[in-house]
Scaffold this motif. Structure first.
Motif, PDB file in Angstrom:
ATOM      1  N   LEU A  61     -68.017 -22.141   9.019  1.00  0.00           N
ATOM      2  CA  LEU A  61     -68.227 -23.367   8.801  1.00  0.00           C
ATOM      3  C   LEU A  61     -68.920 -23.902   7.540  1.00  0.00           C
ATOM      4  O   LEU A  61     -69.867 -23.598   7.279  1.00  0.00           O
ATOM      5  N   LEU A 116     -65.145 -28.035   6.142  1.00  0.00           N
ATOM      6  CA  LEU A 116     -64.986 -29.524   7.173  1.00  0.00           C
ATOM      7  C   LEU A 116     -64.988 -30.523   6.173  1.00  0.00           C
ATOM      8  O   LEU A 116     -64.539 -31.521   6.798  1.00  0.00           O
ATOM      9  N   THR A 147     -69.668 -17.926  15.299  1.00  0.00           N
ATOM     10  CA  THR A 147     -69.857 -19.141  14.285  1.00  0.00           C
ATOM     11  C   THR A 147     -70.997 -19.129  13.417  1.00  0.00           C
ATOM     12  O   THR A 147     -72.173 -18.945  13.728  1.00  0.00           O
ATOM     13  N   PRO A 168     -71.261 -28.485   5.214  1.00  0.00           N
ATOM     14  CA  PRO A 168     -70.741 -28.832   6.403  1.00  0.00           C
ATOM     15  C   PRO A 168     -72.103 -29.906   7.040  1.00  0.00           C
ATOM     16  O   PRO A 168     -71.389 -30.442   7.989  1.00  0.00           O
TER      17      PRO A 168
END
Lengths: 377, 94
Positions: free
Chosen positions: A74, A28, A99, A79
């Motif tokens: 992620l 990210l 996730t 992140p």
């Protein structure tokens, strides 16, 4: 974004034997409060101003789920440095993705963790730089980081997030491996990843400071084997050995362009996190093309798919479907040719020289660490 | 930990593990931390009975009735399957 075309690319991919990807690593941001000297981010970090917007990431997650991705990691950088992290988790779950948040813990508060819980975050992977403040803060280059991480681990436990502890180990902290395994048990983690540093990105500049000795590498393998038996059913241990000291290379990415893909903060789509070190590859960007087109037709993905690109001794080797000739980025870094046999392999003409070099790196005295820097604003 | 389960054990799919229909590959998978495990129809049938309430004994009875198979055989096969998941921390018993 590409509806019917996406199906056509998939049909074309199936005809060519290209499977749909299972995992997406979404970097990210490259921003991070820590500056670990083995960071796997590229040495040329992506600027904050070039990071993908919330909307673009949301679109990417939807496209990834349509493409067949099941697991979303992620990651970063850190992140939690993204202000829209909770929003992104909500979108990822809505897209149907499992996730996982890969974090140092720095930037997570009790309130933010509660929001991530409500957003449906499935799992947290917490990094460990050392098992006490003295070592962890020195390696992470962040004073107070270890104490903060322990607070975050407590909140993670209170909420009940499934937890994996990710211990990155090297010459300076391998003596702490038994304690790291104990800490995973104390934190009620279900898994621990024991990853001996892989020499890509920032770690390449730190081989003298971080290379484990051969004895340390063997001791780590022994500790992991013993703990796997002792803790069966209690703690799952994934292990990444010290490959410079091995005789066969790692099965990199489970096969190039077969299982997973990475997206850099600026939207470049990579077959692995280090792929930008191969200067001959050109990468597509999610700003320009659909993820489906990039996965099935992108030149960076197709260059090292299958075995048509292999040279000898890989081409006629009976292990070629086991390890695919090893890591392309390592072949680039150590042999100067991304299609060469990974020099870790005993069949590479460079193997003996590499093993000697690994010993020399591991015996280096008083090597200074080059810390990872922050991306330009 | 080896062998099957006791008939009084209550298997539970813990937080962070989910049965998921993979619409792209058109099959059931078990999603867990860092893992996606393809479920064959038998595995899916067994896990579909795991609701966090039923004991292993009642699960095997239900499966034996539903599929018209000997209860002992089902208990052995399902026990081995669930024990394998427990060893990977994809399943717990209470």
């Amino acid at each position: 974004m590409d509806g019917a075309d996406g199906l056509n690319w998939r049909a074309e991919g199936i005809a060519k034997g290209i499977p749909a990807p299972i995992a997406l690593l979404a970097e990210l941001t490259h921003r991070c409060p820590l500056s670990c000297p083995y960071c796997s981010n590229p040495v040329a970090l992506a600027q904050k101003s070039k990071e993908l917007s919330t909307d673009l990431w949301v679109s990417v997650f939807e496209q990834a789920a349509d493409l067949g991705v099941l697991q979303l990691h992620l990651s970063g950088g850190e992140p939690a440095a993204r202000r829209d992290l909770v929003e992104l988790v909500i979108a990822a779950r809505k897209a149907g993705l499992y996730t996982n948040l890969i974090t140092s813990g720095i930037g997570l508060t009790e309130k933010r963790l509660a929001e991530l819980d409500a957003a449906g975050l499935d799992h947290i992977q917490l990094s460990l730089q050392g098992t006490n403040a003295e070592v962890a803060d020195r390696i992470g280059g962040y004073k107070g980081g270890f104490d903060r991480k322990m607070m975050v681990a407590g909140w993670i436990g209170d909420i009940g997030f499934p937890l994996t502890l990710n211990a990155v180990v090297h010459r300076q902290n391998l003596h702490q491996l038994p304690r790291a395994i104990e800490m995973a048990i104390e934190m009620n983690a279900r898994r621990i990843e024991v990853a001996i540093v892989q020499f890509h990105g920032w770690a390449m500049a730190n081989r003298d400071a971080l290379m484990p000795t051969k004895e340390q590498a063997q001791e780590a393998s022994r500790i992991v084997q013993e703990a796997r038996v002792r803790l069966k059913g209690q703690l799952v241990i994934d292990y990444v050995p010290a490959d410079y000291h091995e005789d066969y290379p790692k099965r990199c990415m489970g096969g190039w362009g077969t299982t997973g893909l990475n997206i850099a903060p600026d939207g470049e789509v990579l077959p692995c996190h280090a792929a930008q070190t191969i200067p001959s590859l050109r990468f597509d960007n999610v700003r320009d093309k659909s993820l489906s087109e990039i996965w099935y037709r992108g030149t960076a993905f197709n260059t090292y798919r299958g075995d048509g690109w292999m040279q000898e001794p890989c081409r006629s080797c009976d292990r070629k479907k086991l390890d695919f000739g090893g890591c392309r980025c390592q072949a680039m870094a150590l042999a100067g040719d991304p299609a060469a046999t990974d020099p870790v392999c005993v069949k590479s003409p460079l193997h003996q020289a590499l093993q000697k070099r690994a010993v020399a790196h591991s015996q280096s005295k008083d090597a200074e660490m080059t810390y990872r820097q922050q991306p330009p604003a | 930990m080896t062998g099957g389960l006791c008939s009084t054990d209550i298997p539970v799919i813990p937080r962070g593990v989910r049965i998921h229909w993979d619409r792209v590959r058109e099959k059931w998978v078990l999603l867990a931390p860092e893992r996606a495990v393809a479920l064959d129809p038998i595995g899916h049938a067994i896990l579909s009975e795991v609701d966090g309430q039923c004991s292993f004994g009642s699960i095997t009875s239900q499966l034996a009735e539903k599929y018209g198979a000997p209860r002992d055989q089902i208990a052995a096969d399902a026990g081995e399957f669930l024990r394998g998941l427990m060893n990977r921390r994809f399943l717990e018993v209470v």
